[in-house]
Design a protein around this motif. Structure first.
Motif, short mmCIF file in Angstrom:
data_model
loop_
_atom_site.label_atom_id
_atom_site.label_comp_id
_atom_site.label_asym_id
_atom_site.label_seq_id
_atom_site.Cartn_x
_atom_site.Cartn_y
_atom_site.Cartn_z
N MET A 1 50.99 -25.61 -111.87
CA MET A 1 51.71 -25.04 -110.75
C MET A 1 51.39 -23.55 -110.57
N GLY A 2 51.22 -22.85 -111.70
CA GLY A 2 50.90 -21.43 -111.63
C GLY A 2 49.56 -21.18 -110.96
N SER A 3 48.57 -22.01 -111.25
CA SER A 3 47.26 -21.87 -110.61
C SER A 3 47.35 -22.13 -109.12
N TYR A 4 48.13 -23.12 -108.77
CA TYR A 4 48.29 -23.46 -107.35
C TYR A 4 48.94 -22.31 -106.58
N LEU A 5 49.99 -21.72 -107.15
CA LEU A 5 50.66 -20.59 -106.49
C LEU A 5 49.74 -19.38 -106.39
N SER A 6 48.93 -19.16 -107.42
CA SER A 6 47.96 -18.06 -107.37
C SER A 6 46.94 -18.30 -106.26
N PHE A 7 46.49 -19.55 -106.14
CA PHE A 7 45.54 -19.88 -105.08
C PHE A 7 46.17 -19.67 -103.70
N ILE A 8 47.40 -20.10 -103.52
CA ILE A 8 48.10 -19.94 -102.23
C ILE A 8 48.24 -18.46 -101.90
N ALA A 9 48.62 -17.65 -102.86
CA ALA A 9 48.78 -16.21 -102.62
C ALA A 9 47.45 -15.58 -102.24
N PHE A 10 46.39 -15.93 -102.95
CA PHE A 10 45.06 -15.39 -102.67
C PHE A 10 44.58 -15.83 -101.28
N ALA A 11 44.75 -17.11 -100.97
CA ALA A 11 44.33 -17.63 -99.66
C ALA A 11 45.11 -16.96 -98.54
N LEU A 12 46.39 -16.71 -98.75
CA LEU A 12 47.22 -16.06 -97.74
C LEU A 12 46.73 -14.63 -97.47
N VAL A 13 46.40 -13.91 -98.52
CA VAL A 13 45.88 -12.55 -98.35
C VAL A 13 44.57 -12.57 -97.57
N ILE A 14 43.68 -13.50 -97.91
CA ILE A 14 42.38 -13.57 -97.23
C ILE A 14 42.56 -13.91 -95.75
N VAL A 15 43.47 -14.81 -95.45
CA VAL A 15 43.67 -15.24 -94.07
C VAL A 15 44.35 -14.14 -93.25
N LEU A 16 45.30 -13.44 -93.83
CA LEU A 16 46.07 -12.45 -93.07
C LEU A 16 45.42 -11.07 -93.00
N ALA A 17 44.56 -10.75 -93.95
CA ALA A 17 43.93 -9.43 -93.96
C ALA A 17 42.92 -9.33 -92.81
N PRO A 18 42.99 -8.24 -92.05
CA PRO A 18 42.02 -8.10 -90.96
C PRO A 18 40.62 -7.92 -91.54
N GLY A 19 39.70 -8.66 -90.98
CA GLY A 19 38.33 -8.60 -91.46
C GLY A 19 37.43 -7.87 -90.49
N PRO A 20 36.13 -7.99 -90.69
CA PRO A 20 35.19 -7.29 -89.82
C PRO A 20 35.27 -7.73 -88.37
N ASP A 21 35.61 -9.00 -88.14
CA ASP A 21 35.71 -9.48 -86.75
C ASP A 21 36.84 -8.76 -86.00
N THR A 22 37.97 -8.60 -86.67
CA THR A 22 39.10 -7.90 -86.06
C THR A 22 38.75 -6.45 -85.79
N LEU A 23 38.15 -5.81 -86.78
CA LEU A 23 37.80 -4.40 -86.62
C LEU A 23 36.74 -4.20 -85.53
N LEU A 24 35.78 -5.13 -85.44
CA LEU A 24 34.77 -5.04 -84.40
C LEU A 24 35.39 -5.21 -83.01
N THR A 25 36.33 -6.15 -82.89
CA THR A 25 37.00 -6.37 -81.62
C THR A 25 37.82 -5.14 -81.22
N LEU A 26 38.52 -4.54 -82.18
CA LEU A 26 39.26 -3.32 -81.90
C LEU A 26 38.33 -2.18 -81.48
N ARG A 27 37.21 -2.06 -82.20
CA ARG A 27 36.23 -1.02 -81.85
C ARG A 27 35.70 -1.22 -80.44
N SER A 28 35.38 -2.46 -80.09
CA SER A 28 34.87 -2.75 -78.74
C SER A 28 35.93 -2.44 -77.69
N SER A 29 37.18 -2.75 -78.00
CA SER A 29 38.26 -2.47 -77.05
C SER A 29 38.44 -0.98 -76.83
#
Length: 126
Positions: A1-29
């Motif tokens: 269960m601990g590994s699963y929760l660690s995976f969920i937390a890590f996946a959540l950070v990766i999905v929610l953190a703005p990446g290069p696509d977001t920054l590029l779109t903001l820059r273009s705007s």
């Protein structure tokens, strides 16, 4: 269960953190206005759709088996992000030296689309 929760937390950070696509779109705007931002977002979306179709066709499994292909795609993405960063820094320095307002120069829509597409298609996270 601990590994699963660690995976969920890590996946959540990766999905929610703005990446290069977001920054590029903001820059273009910021640099080109609403139309350029929307066009960059469209390029990101089209690249995501292309990657989705390719993954559905099994290309992802093939790339995982062919490590040099994956490494080439990954390093192409790194090179493109470095290029974007250097270009942005040069534009900022030039504007500062010449007293130019960065918002005064509009980007062509095709360039914003192309930047968004290349940024997303070379992103190994996607």
């Amino acid at each position: 269960m601990g590994s699963y929760l660690s995976f969920i937390a890590f996946a959540l950070v990766i999905v929610l953190a703005p990446g290069p696509d977001t920054l590029l779109t903001l820059r273009s705007s910021i640099a080109g206005g609403r139309a350029a931002g929307l066009t960059a977002a469209l390029g990101v979306s089209v690249a995501g759709a292309v990657q989705g179709v390719l993954a559905a066709l099994g290309l992802g499994a093939l790339i995982i088996k062919a490590e040099p292909v994956f490494q080439t795609i990954k390093w192409a993405g790194v090179a493109y992000l470095v290029y974007l960063g250097v270009t942005a820094l040069r534009a900022a320095w030039r504007a500062k030296d010449e007293g130019i307002d960065l918002n005064g120069k509009k980007r062509r829509p095709w360039m914003a689309f192309q930047s968004g597409f290349i940024c997303n298609i070379t992103n190994p996270k996607v």
